[in-house]
Design an enzyme around this catalytic site. Structure first.
Site, short mmCIF file in Angstrom:
data_model
loop_
_atom_site.label_atom_id
_atom_site.label_comp_id
_atom_site.label_asym_id
_atom_site.label_seq_id
_atom_site.Cartn_x
_atom_site.Cartn_y
_atom_site.Cartn_z
N LYS A 125 0.84 -1.20 0.00
CA LYS A 125 0.00 0.00 0.00
C LYS A 125 0.88 1.25 0.00
O LYS A 125 1.89 1.29 0.71
CB LYS A 125 -0.91 -0.02 1.23
CG LYS A 125 -1.94 1.08 1.30
CD LYS A 125 -2.84 0.88 2.53
CE LYS A 125 -3.91 1.96 2.64
NZ LYS A 125 -4.78 1.76 3.82
N SER A 153 -9.73 1.67 2.77
CA SER A 153 -8.83 2.43 1.93
C SER A 153 -7.78 1.58 1.21
O SER A 153 -7.23 2.03 0.22
CB SER A 153 -8.11 3.48 2.78
OG SER A 153 -7.26 2.86 3.72
N SER A 203 -10.14 -0.53 7.00
CA SER A 203 -9.50 -0.35 5.70
C SER A 203 -8.79 -1.57 5.13
O SER A 203 -8.33 -1.54 3.99
CB SER A 203 -8.51 0.82 5.74
OG SER A 203 -9.19 2.04 5.63
#
Lengths: 96, 496
Positions: free
Chosen positions: B78, B153, B177
């Site tokens: 990420k 996210s 997330s």
């Protein structure tokens, strides 16, 4: 809980964000709506409840003060928007 | 054998046995990335060169006799985690060209274990969002229906793993997330106990909540990643200094004797009849595997979203104060420093980040601090107590992982409706508990054409990761919901 409308311009000043007039209106309304939702918390009886900042039992963490390798100054300054010699360059802070 | 479909466990096993090389897996994965990225958009940066160099080193280490638990496993990182020498943007304009000068501990441990970093994956800006739509730098689509969001996210890591562009994705979970994109993309999304995985090198959003964890196509793969990443790190003062019981080697296949709590307050949340039926079947399946279902109550959980949207923005407003154009990242020039701050932050942050900084600044400001921030911290205490009481009667809790399956782009234009996506995941985050989502079925959303994955959330007491992963593994192996359908991407269908 306080019910007064958010002075969004003042809050933006505290947060160091320049807002457009359109943003002032839009964010002001959206944050007002959010506050209405979070005001539900006033239904909870929290008078004798301690606040939780962090859920895991925590204690002060210390270590010996020993010199350790750290990032090279050049590596760090290479990311600077503006530099001068070994320094970050910024606009004048103290008046002449 | 299609190399990029292999599980992380299988890749590591094959490479360890010398039947496959990290180079072969890496080339196959990069070819898949090049083929599907135009449709899926999982990555903000694809690391062709670093991946090939890393793969060569992994092959060398294997030849040298090393045993690597994740040898050659393609990894999506990420883009809010630092990997030295790569752009680390947090999907924000304010960090668009920032190159990380060091590597996050969690990432470093994955690389040390043999992982090959394929790319830096898209996310909501600074991890604030539930759909990836708040990314300022790219659009990520759900591999199971390209007209829908991958969740957020950590949506880029989820999409990458779902589209076979990586075998494991690293995500960070602040209010859901990892778990929500896991549910949206037919994956296992695992958030360990707060403090289990070092946050060093993870760009901070809400420091009392942020936790790194894996997204994977099986519980076993998630467990392998957890075993590698978990454990104390002196570089993170909140990382927990207590032994980690390895989970991957001893995953059970039944749930005999396990008491699983069903949350009374979540019963009537009206997720729709098809979803209700899916979750009822999931609970029945847990029972068939030997679990004893018990009724538990989390009376304060309903206040989770309200609590979270004071605490997380408050912490974010403080953490994001460091982005002001002085030392790194974007700078908008101005005649004085104050104007430079104001304009840099105005230009660099997107609307959701600004909203959260503003609400957090307000909640922490003089005159409102006790009424908002402290009250939310007290509500947090009550939520944690609810769980502690529930866990006196059960060993794990089962509930939905998200309020609905993946939705279409622009479906949640009102910020609060997006916040409600995390209704079921926020309470666990506030209590610091380990929790995961595991595929439990397929539902066709209203107006949708193809069935979308649905996730079951399991949650365990603090530090009970092994029990949690074990329960999820037993359920996954008995039900095999994830295998029912393949992603809708053209290249994948043409292949099969």
């Amino acid at each position: 809980m306080p019910a007064d409308a958010i002075d969004i311009r003042y809050v933006a000043e505290l947060a160091r964000i320049a807002l457009t007039d359109d943003e002032v209106e839009r964010f002001g309304k959206q944050l007002g709506d959010l506050l209405e939702h979070v005001n539900a918390l006033s239904e909870l009886d929290t008078a004798s409840v301690p606040a939780t900042a962090q859920v895991i039992e925590s204690r002060n963490v210390s270590r010996e003060d020993r010199l350790q390798p750290c990032l090279d100054r050049e590596v760090v300054l290479a990311q600077a928007p503006q530099r001068q010699g070994g320094f970050f360059r910024v606009p004048r802070i103290i008046a002449e | 054998m299609d190399l990029s479909d292999l599980s992380a466990a299988a890749i590591a096993r094959e490479i360890g046995a010398g039947r496959l090389s990290a180079r072969e897996i890496t080339e196959a994965t990069l070819a898949r990335v090049d083929a599907v990225e135009p449709q899926v958009g999982s990555y903000l940066s694809v690391l062709h060169e670093i991946a090939r160099e890393t793969a060569a080193r992994v092959d060398e280490r294997i030849r040298g006799g090393e045993t690597l638990p994740l040898a050659g496993v393609p990894l999506a990182v990420k883009d809010n985690m630092c990997l030295r020498g790569t752009r680390t943007t947090c999907a924000s304009k304010i960090l668009e060209s920032w190159v990380a000068p060091y590597t996050a501990t969690a990432v470093a441990r994955m690389l040390e274990a043999g992982c090959v970093p394929i790319g830096k994956s898209n996310c909501d800006e600074f991890a604030m969002g539930s759909s990836c739509e708040n990314s300022a730098l790219g659009v990520t689509r759900n591999p199971y229906d390209l007209s829908r969001v991958p969740g957020g996210s950590s949506g880029g890591s989820a999409a990458a793993v779902a589209a076979y562009e990586a075998a494991i994705g690293l995500g960070s979970d602040t209010g859901g997330s990892i778990r929500e994109p896991g549910a949206f993309c037919n994956l296992v999304g695992f958030k360990p106990t707060y403090g289990r995985v070092s946050r060093y090198g993870l760009v901070a959003f809400a420091s009392s909540l942020d936790q790194i964890g894996p997204l994977a196509r099986s519980v076993e793969d998630a467990a392998l990643a957890y075993d590698v990443m978990a454990g104390h790190d002196p570089m993170d003062a909140t990382s927990i200094d207590r032994p980690v019981e390895a989970a991957a080697g001893a995953l059970p296949t039944d749930l005999r004797g396990l008491r699983i709590g069903l949350v009374r307050e979540f019963e009537t949340k009206g997720s729709g009849t098809e979803l209700d039926a899916i979750y009822r079947r999931a609970y029945n399946d847990l029972e068939k595997l030997g679990a004893v279902l018990v009724d538990v109550s989390l009376p304060t959980a309903d206040y989770g979203v309200a609590t979270y949207y004071l605490i997380a923005p408050a912490e974010c407003s403080s953490n994001l104060a460091r982005f002001h154009g002085v030392r790194y990242g974007l700078r908008v020039d101005a005649p004085d420093v104050r104007a430079m701050y104001d304009r840099t932050r105005a230009a660099g942050f997107g609307p959701e980040v600004k909203r959260r900084i503003l609400i957090g600044t307000y909640a922490l400001s003089s005159g409102y601090y006790d009424a908002y921030y402290v009250r939310a911290q007290k509500a947090r205490t009550l939520i944690a107590r609810d769980f502690a009481e529930a866990f006196a009667a059960c060993d794990a809790i089962a509930c939905p992982a998200a309020s609905c399956p993946a939705f279409e782009f622009n479906a949640k234009s009102d910020p609060y409706s997006m916040y409600l996506m995390d209704y079921y995941t926020i309470p666990m985050a506030l209590a610091g508990l380990p929790a995961l989502s595991v595929p439990c079925g397929w539902a066709t959303p209203e107006g949708g054409e193809v069935p979308m994955p649905v996730g079951l959330q399991l949650c365990a007491p603090l530090f009970a990761e092994r029990l949690l992963l074990g329960a999820a593994h037993a359920y996954e192996q008995a039900t095999q919901h994830a295998r029912a359908r393949k992603p809708a991407i053209a290249q994948l269908e043409a292949r099969s």
